[in-house]
Design an enzyme around this catalytic site. Structure first.
Site, PDB file in Angstrom:
ATOM      1  N   PHE A  48      35.164  45.479  50.405  1.00 36.45           N
ATOM      2  CA  PHE A  48      33.939  45.003  49.866  1.00 36.45           C
ATOM      3  C   PHE A  48      33.904  44.635  48.609  1.00 36.45           C
ATOM      4  O   PHE A  48      34.753  43.992  47.796  1.00 36.45           O
ATOM      5  CB  PHE A  48      32.902  45.798  50.322  1.00 36.45           C
ATOM      6  CG  PHE A  48      32.525  45.656  51.684  1.00 36.45           C
ATOM      7  CD1 PHE A  48      33.294  45.903  52.794  1.00 36.45           C
ATOM      8  CD2 PHE A  48      31.303  44.992  52.125  1.00 36.45           C
ATOM      9  CE1 PHE A  48      32.791  45.595  54.172  1.00 36.45           C
ATOM     10  CE2 PHE A  48      30.869  44.603  53.454  1.00 36.45           C
ATOM     11  CZ  PHE A  48      31.878  44.671  54.458  1.00 36.45           C
ATOM     12  N   SER A  49      32.707  45.184  47.667  1.00 33.02           N
ATOM     13  CA  SER A  49      32.564  44.884  46.435  1.00 33.02           C
ATOM     14  C   SER A  49      33.451  45.419  45.297  1.00 33.02           C
ATOM     15  O   SER A  49      33.538  45.358  44.099  1.00 33.02           O
ATOM     16  CB  SER A  49      31.224  45.253  45.895  1.00 33.02           C
ATOM     17  OG  SER A  49      30.201  44.491  46.461  1.00 33.02           O
ATOM     18  N   VAL A  50      34.660  46.342  45.838  1.00 33.53           N
ATOM     19  CA  VAL A  50      35.685  46.764  44.668  1.00 33.53           C
ATOM     20  C   VAL A  50      36.346  45.394  44.364  1.00 33.53           C
ATOM     21  O   VAL A  50      36.890  45.155  43.500  1.00 33.53           O
ATOM     22  CB  VAL A  50      36.726  47.650  45.596  1.00 33.53           C
ATOM     23  CG1 VAL A  50      37.812  47.651  44.884  1.00 33.53           C
ATOM     24  CG2 VAL A  50      35.903  49.028  45.658  1.00 33.53           C
TER      25      VAL A  50
ATOM     26  N   LYS B 155      35.032  42.725  43.453  1.00 36.09           N
ATOM     27  CA  LYS B 155      34.382  42.442  42.154  1.00 36.09           C
ATOM     28  C   LYS B 155      34.959  42.954  40.969  1.00 36.09           C
ATOM     29  O   LYS B 155      35.313  41.975  39.870  1.00 36.09           O
ATOM     30  CB  LYS B 155      32.970  42.790  42.050  1.00 36.09           C
ATOM     31  CG  LYS B 155      32.153  42.211  43.079  1.00 36.09           C
ATOM     32  CD  LYS B 155      30.596  42.604  42.839  1.00 36.09           C
ATOM     33  CE  LYS B 155      29.684  41.838  43.876  1.00 36.09           C
ATOM     34  NZ  LYS B 155      30.007  42.191  45.261  1.00 36.09           N
TER      35      LYS B 155
END
Lengths: 435, 435
Positions: free
Chosen positions: A149-151, A153
């Site tokens: 997921f947002s890792v 980013k």
């Protein structure tokens, strides 16, 4: 396809982002994917199938299986590990399961209990560069990339900062220097730096609890959720991004919005002429000496989701964290310039971060900031981290010489649900190791 | 979705399987995927996009790009290479480009011309275990798996024969011993051996030139072609296979039908309780010391296509061929039992093969046969091979100590279009190397 909207709505309603009171949670012990029998047998029983078309792949507890199998449901692009020998991760096991700490509610808890209560699929702990703890449960296996997921980013933000240091990307430039197509969008008068630090005023809700939140429009455009019948919306990330409207001002306050990471991904691709997968492979993954390939999910025209599309093997995610702990140097080479790591560790402007208005229980102290798509605590240990909404973490504690990589499939898509408990345990571990 | 059927029809009409006269072919030089600009830029220009939804990913010349990028359009499952060091492929280059031979039309041609005329994307030649020639063109890269199409079948057939040797699969048993669900299908009175050697009487047309051929129903069920609006047919391989009707008798003649490979894939999964991807990784890919992971495309419920779903890295496909040339021994270990290799090399019953009625121009001599999903020539050199419909090959010439792995994206889906020319060149190379 008939159940598409229902599934999406159910997903949204079963989640709660930043809610002040947490809903009752399912007993983690009852959500073991092997015990539940997801995707076992040829074919699996009809009620044990996890599939993309009806959205079941993104409904808890099926996520406890699907987060380790994203490529089996979505198109993906490889992040190649290269052809070299994997870098060595020395092992010096410690039994942490009974480590006791005071949880975020003031109760005594153990490390092992924390893992269960945060629906942990896999976790690895490095202390002074050695693996002191490593565990896989349920569907997780060392060689299986898990949805980060947002890792994601933080990888994109790091790449952007690296390109800036190399001179191939100008953070002070307007976004439109790289993406003229965004001229009439929210990003028409924004700078690259504002995108990198998420101080963008854009009409876009990240509230998973609201079925009408733009996060779901975004996910549909990127092929990450099934399309309802008659769908006439954007069919790739680019088409979605160019339509985003401004709301408020840029540069004033931190506002966590996934679309900024997608815009930054677009920028680094335009700045280099390379895909995000190629950039990550060349500049990070190959140099780390990763054991296994990683991958991005892609939209209908092959564009990576830089907002949340990475799936990563746990150990290699830990190598990335260890490299950041060591100031960018790992596997015998300077991978990320020290200046980039220093800039991240220094953090962004805490005053801008404070404007996000996070509840006190999240424990964000006065120095908390967000920089180059990393969360920066500026706490006594200098902790900084990458995080995904279902409990994915790369947690770096420079003072305690501690790096933790963790994959979870928490039923609640929200930091409130897992960060306070997890961080209490991580902090206690840092204290224990520093004794 | 509107162009789905049109795209499929165009695909079928643009192809010709076993046609006696080949249609005019596009100039290969004009189909270079880089020159044509497929999927370049962020986003690519609208007319340069290759995507799944409208079927363009399977229309020539876009296939010259898409065959090296299948996972970017389809869900896939990994075939893990393991964590070991890749096995060594020694290199001893020879310039083969000017090698002259007489083509299947009696004209002089060079090796390099053959590569162009068969729309070759990549090729590697091993002589006595050393790489004497290796070439990548267009979209092909060493680390990018290329769609292997029916080369897949030879992996499945080899795995089945290995399981039979181990005693975990009984070739003489009825198919229904493993798959009771096939009781009322064409396979209700067939044996596993008949499936392994494709002597099954089943109503199923492999004629790519007929838009109504069952090959397209099969592909749709497996998620390999987009579904037309209102589609109500089978939505996974299993649902498709159980509906197949008998036509003729089993065991009498060879009839090349992809569904047999899908049934065999189902059988080996049921016999072992493991997925085809896991079996291939454990029993072949890891032991070969593959450089890179491979992958299968999967249907909507995660089932591998064992009929044509593999994408393979070229060098690792060559390692597989070299292992078969060496009687199953490679990388310091016996990977496939020698008895299995011997059984394949001996071939099936030529009389049954002859009943397939292939045209003379294909050059199938009197001893030609099909065994365990391999093509067995029984010619003077003992050549046996795995082949895919667009020119994919694993060509093994034991007498000349020659192994060739080749990926192509030939516009015509049919052996006639590429086998005669390719085999003339391969035969000439064998003679040249044996001088």
């Amino acid at each position: 396809m008939k159940v598409t909207m229902a599934a999406v709505t159910a997903l949204a309603l079963s989640s709660a982002c930043l809610a002040q009171t947490a809903p009752a949670l399912p007993d983690p012990a009852g959500t073991d994917p092997k015990a539940l029998g997801w995707m076992q047998g040829f074919p699996p029983a009809a009620d044990k199938v996890v599939t993309f078309g009806n959205g079941s792949f993104y409904s808890f507890p099926r996520t406890r299986w699907s987060f380790s199998h994203m490529r089996e449901m979505l198109p993906t692009v490889n992040v190649w590990r290269g052809s070299g020998t994997p870098s060595v991760l020395p092992v010096a096991p410690k039994d942490l399961d009974k480590l006791s700490f005071t949880d975020d509610k003031g109760a005594k808890a153990s490390w092992a209990e924390m893992l269960t209560r945060t629906y942990t699929d896999s976790i690895i702990v490095l202390h002074k560069g050695k693996v002191i703890y490593e565990k896989y449960t349920g569907s997780a296996e060392p060689q299986l990339p898990h949805s980060a997921f947002s890792v994601t980013k933080s990888f994109i933000g790091t790449l952007a900062a690296m390109l800036a240091t190399e001179g191939s990307l100008d953070p002070s430039a307007p976004v439109t220097k790289y993406i003229p197509e965004l001229k009439d969008s929210a990003y028409g008068d924004a700078t690259v730096r504002q995108v990198m630090d998420m101080t963008i005023g854009v009409q876009y809700s990240e509230n998973y609890a609201d079925p009408k939140a733009e996060i779901f429009d975004y996910a549909r455009s990127g092929g990450m959720l099934p399309l309802p019948p008659g769908y006439a919306g954007p069919k790739n990330f680019y088409e979605f991004l160019v339509k985003l409207k401004k709301e408020g001002n840029h540069g004033e306050g931190f506002a966590y919005k996934t679309v900024n990471a997608e815009v930054l991904t677009w920028i680094i691709k335009r700045a280099t002429g390379k895909s995000a997968a190629a950039l990550m492979s060349e500049k990070i993954w190959q140099k780390l000496g990763a054991e296994n390939d990683a991958y991005f999910s892609v939209d209908a025209i092959g564009s990576e989701s830089g907002g949340g599309g990475l799936s990563l093997p746990l150990r290699d995610m830990a190598r990335f964290g260890e490299m950041m702990r060591l100031g960018g140097k790992f596997n015998g080479q300077q991978i990320v310039p020290t200046s980039v790591v220093d800039d991240i560790r220094k953090g962004g402007d805490p005053a801008k971060f404070a404007k996000a208005g996070y509840p006190d229980v999240l424990g964000y102290g006065a120095g908390y900031a967000y920089r180059n798509m990393w969360w920066v605590s500026n706490n006594k240990n200098g902790v900084f981290d990458a995080r995904g909404i279902h409990g994915q973490r790369v947690y770096i504690d420079p003072k305690a010489e501690l790096v933790i990589a963790k994959f979870s499939s928490h039923p609640i898509a929200g930091n409130m649900a897992n960060i306070p408990l997890t961080d209490a345990a991580f902090g206690a571990l840092a204290d224990y190791l520093s004794k």
